[in-house]
Scaffold this motif. Sequence first.
Motif, PDB file in Angstrom:
ATOM      1  N   SER A 108      33.312  41.952  93.195  1.00 55.98           N
ATOM      2  CA  SER A 108      33.876  40.611  93.318  1.00 55.98           C
ATOM      3  C   SER A 108      34.792  40.426  92.102  1.00 55.98           C
ATOM      4  O   SER A 108      35.540  41.347  91.766  1.00 55.98           O
ATOM      5  CB  SER A 108      32.749  39.569  93.388  1.00 55.98           C
ATOM      6  N   HIS A 109      34.672  39.305  91.399  1.00 57.51           N
ATOM      7  CA  HIS A 109      35.565  39.061  90.249  1.00 57.51           C
ATOM      8  C   HIS A 109      34.774  38.428  89.106  1.00 57.51           C
ATOM      9  O   HIS A 109      33.777  37.742  89.351  1.00 57.51           O
ATOM     10  CB  HIS A 109      36.723  38.142  90.646  1.00 57.51           C
ATOM     11  N   THR A 110      35.227  38.641  87.865  1.00 53.01           N
ATOM     12  CA  THR A 110      34.533  38.016  86.730  1.00 53.01           C
ATOM     13  C   THR A 110      35.378  36.947  86.043  1.00 53.01           C
ATOM     14  O   THR A 110      34.923  36.333  85.075  1.00 53.01           O
ATOM     15  CB  THR A 110      34.084  39.071  85.690  1.00 53.01           C
ATOM     16  N   LEU A 161      28.287  31.603  88.416  1.00 50.54           N
ATOM     17  CA  LEU A 161      27.986  32.561  89.485  1.00 50.54           C
ATOM     18  C   LEU A 161      29.175  32.930  90.362  1.00 50.54           C
ATOM     19  O   LEU A 161      29.153  33.980  91.013  1.00 50.54           O
ATOM     20  CB  LEU A 161      26.869  31.989  90.388  1.00 50.54           C
ATOM     21  N   ASP A 162      30.187  32.096  90.398  1.00 50.78           N
ATOM     22  CA  ASP A 162      31.352  32.354  91.245  1.00 50.78           C
ATOM     23  C   ASP A 162      32.017  33.648  90.788  1.00 50.78           C
ATOM     24  O   ASP A 162      32.634  33.694  89.731  1.00 50.78           O
ATOM     25  CB  ASP A 162      32.323  31.166  91.151  1.00 50.78           C
ATOM     26  N   GLY A 163      31.876  34.693  91.597  1.00 52.88           N
ATOM     27  CA  GLY A 163      32.446  35.991  91.247  1.00 52.88           C
ATOM     28  C   GLY A 163      31.462  36.875  90.504  1.00 52.88           C
ATOM     29  O   GLY A 163      31.174  37.985  90.936  1.00 52.88           O
ATOM     30  N   ASP A 223      41.768  38.003  88.112  1.00 54.26           N
ATOM     31  CA  ASP A 223      42.474  36.776  88.507  1.00 54.26           C
ATOM     32  C   ASP A 223      42.329  36.421  89.981  1.00 54.26           C
ATOM     33  O   ASP A 223      43.295  35.994  90.624  1.00 54.26           O
ATOM     34  CB  ASP A 223      43.968  36.862  88.141  1.00 54.26           C
ATOM     35  N   GLU A 224      41.117  36.541  90.490  1.00 52.83           N
ATOM     36  CA  GLU A 224      40.886  36.075  91.859  1.00 52.83           C
ATOM     37  C   GLU A 224      41.247  34.606  91.967  1.00 52.83           C
ATOM     38  O   GLU A 224      41.748  34.135  92.982  1.00 52.83           O
ATOM     39  CB  GLU A 224      39.413  36.306  92.241  1.00 52.83           C
ATOM     40  N   GLU A 225      41.007  33.870  90.876  1.00 54.38           N
ATOM     41  CA  GLU A 225      41.202  32.415  90.918  1.00 54.38           C
ATOM     42  C   GLU A 225      42.668  31.997  90.804  1.00 54.38           C
ATOM     43  O   GLU A 225      43.000  30.831  90.958  1.00 54.38           O
ATOM     44  CB  GLU A 225      40.377  31.738  89.819  1.00 54.38           C
ATOM     45  N   ALA A 232      29.401  40.150  97.816  1.00 49.38           N
ATOM     46  CA  ALA A 232      28.452  39.035  97.869  1.00 49.38           C
ATOM     47  C   ALA A 232      29.022  37.908  97.024  1.00 49.38           C
ATOM     48  O   ALA A 232      29.696  38.142  96.014  1.00 49.38           O
ATOM     49  CB  ALA A 232      27.097  39.468  97.323  1.00 49.38           C
ATOM     50  N   HIS A 233      28.748  36.679  97.428  1.00 48.71           N
ATOM     51  CA  HIS A 233      29.321  35.525  96.737  1.00 48.71           C
ATOM     52  C   HIS A 233      28.412  34.334  96.986  1.00 48.71           C
ATOM     53  O   HIS A 233      27.714  34.287  97.993  1.00 48.71           O
ATOM     54  CB  HIS A 233      30.724  35.249  97.297  1.00 48.71           C
ATOM     55  N   ILE A 234      28.433  33.389  96.060  1.00 47.58           N
ATOM     56  CA  ILE A 234      27.776  32.114  96.374  1.00 47.58           C
ATOM     57  C   ILE A 234      28.586  31.420  97.460  1.00 47.58           C
ATOM     58  O   ILE A 234      29.795  31.602  97.571  1.00 47.58           O
ATOM     59  CB  ILE A 234      27.650  31.212  95.125  1.00 47.58           C
TER      60      ILE A 234
HETATM   61 ZN    ZN Z   1      34.919  33.567  93.682  1.00 43.47          ZN
END
Ligand code: ZN
Length: 401
Positions: free
Chosen positions: A76-78, A87-89, A121-123, A182-184
């Motif tokens: 996912s992403h940090t 938790l997002d990412g 930079d997913e966000e 996996a993601h919230i």
């Molecule tokens: Zn995310």
Amino acid sequence: MALIDAGRLLSDLRELAAIGRFGTGVDRIAFSAADIAARRWLVGKLRAAGLDAGMDQVGNVLGRYPGVSTAILVGSHTDTVPKGGWLDGALGVIYALEIARSAIEAGGQSAVGIDVVSFQDEEGTYLPFLGSRSFCGDLGDAEIAACRAPDGRPLSAAMADIAVEPPPLRLDTARQRCYLEAHIEQGPRLEAARRRIAAVTGIVGIRRFRIRARGQADHAGTTPMAMRKDAGVVLFALAAWVADEFPRCGGPDTVWNIGNIALRPGAANVVPGEGEMIVEFRDPNADLLDRLESLFLARVAAAASGPVAVTSEPLLRIEPTAMAPELQGAIAAASAAAGEPAMLVPSGAGHDAMVLGRYIPAAMMFIPSIGGRSHDVSENTSDADIVFGCEVLAQAVAQLR
Ligand SMILES: [Zn+2]
């Protein structure tokens, strides 16, 4: 035998959350000092687990499972939004770390490894999905050269600060045969239904338009109603039409938003001479999006037949991405085997899986968000749900190997 170490999973998540901590959340926007520190921390964890790990010039981190020629890519992403949640990412990345690490420890003969990725930079501080797009070879030099953060910092300068030499990390389709994230959930559906796992059916497409109305500013006391060219009234009527018609014409997963509306000159005693608003709608079904778009644009055209000029400008068009059925099935089967039938839901938010899904089969799994909260320091999930989600994903990965 347990497929993961629950205590180690939780302690790694909390260790990562301490990098860029902001209250109960984290502030780790892409290319910030905290973001890069978190990425270097992850490289260290991956190497300690026995993976061949590194970070590239955009900040993508990849850990390659040792001794295999094919692998399931998990991650996912940090990076986070400003003042975001813990938790997002991060959840999906630490799940991947824990699943790969436990698999290496367990040994075994599988020829299929688990590669771990954290995309940059997913966000979208600089560019939405910058990292996954770079990883997939979908980010050109011209786009990098032209890109700046909202504070004016050029992307090229941010990349130079990392001081990592090319070549960039790239998706290897001969090796990485599918992608799991996996993601919230970032919404309230799982919690409301008292379910613990969702297998994501697809990621919604988005249509976004700027609507401009141009009439005439006049005295709001002396101009008779019938003689006004009121840009505001036209926009409000259009907004009311959306609120009335989209529930009828949309599907069960359709959502829409008018998140911005502005009138000029913006005085109580002046008829609005100009106005604009931004309308977006989302759905997992491309045909339905097309239908809503044509209905909406027909309504805009009808509004333009009056005394106020009305125009539409497309701002964003993202097609829906279906998740690979065989991977969805593996997540659903693993969840059912653990005693929890998976809920099937589309993702209303964009994710890196959307980018990866254009190149290799991709799927996503959600776990509950307490109160549906996300992109805020209040974002949280119970430890029990975090651990359960990782066990289910580990089981799904084990089935796919
Ligand atoms: Zn995310």
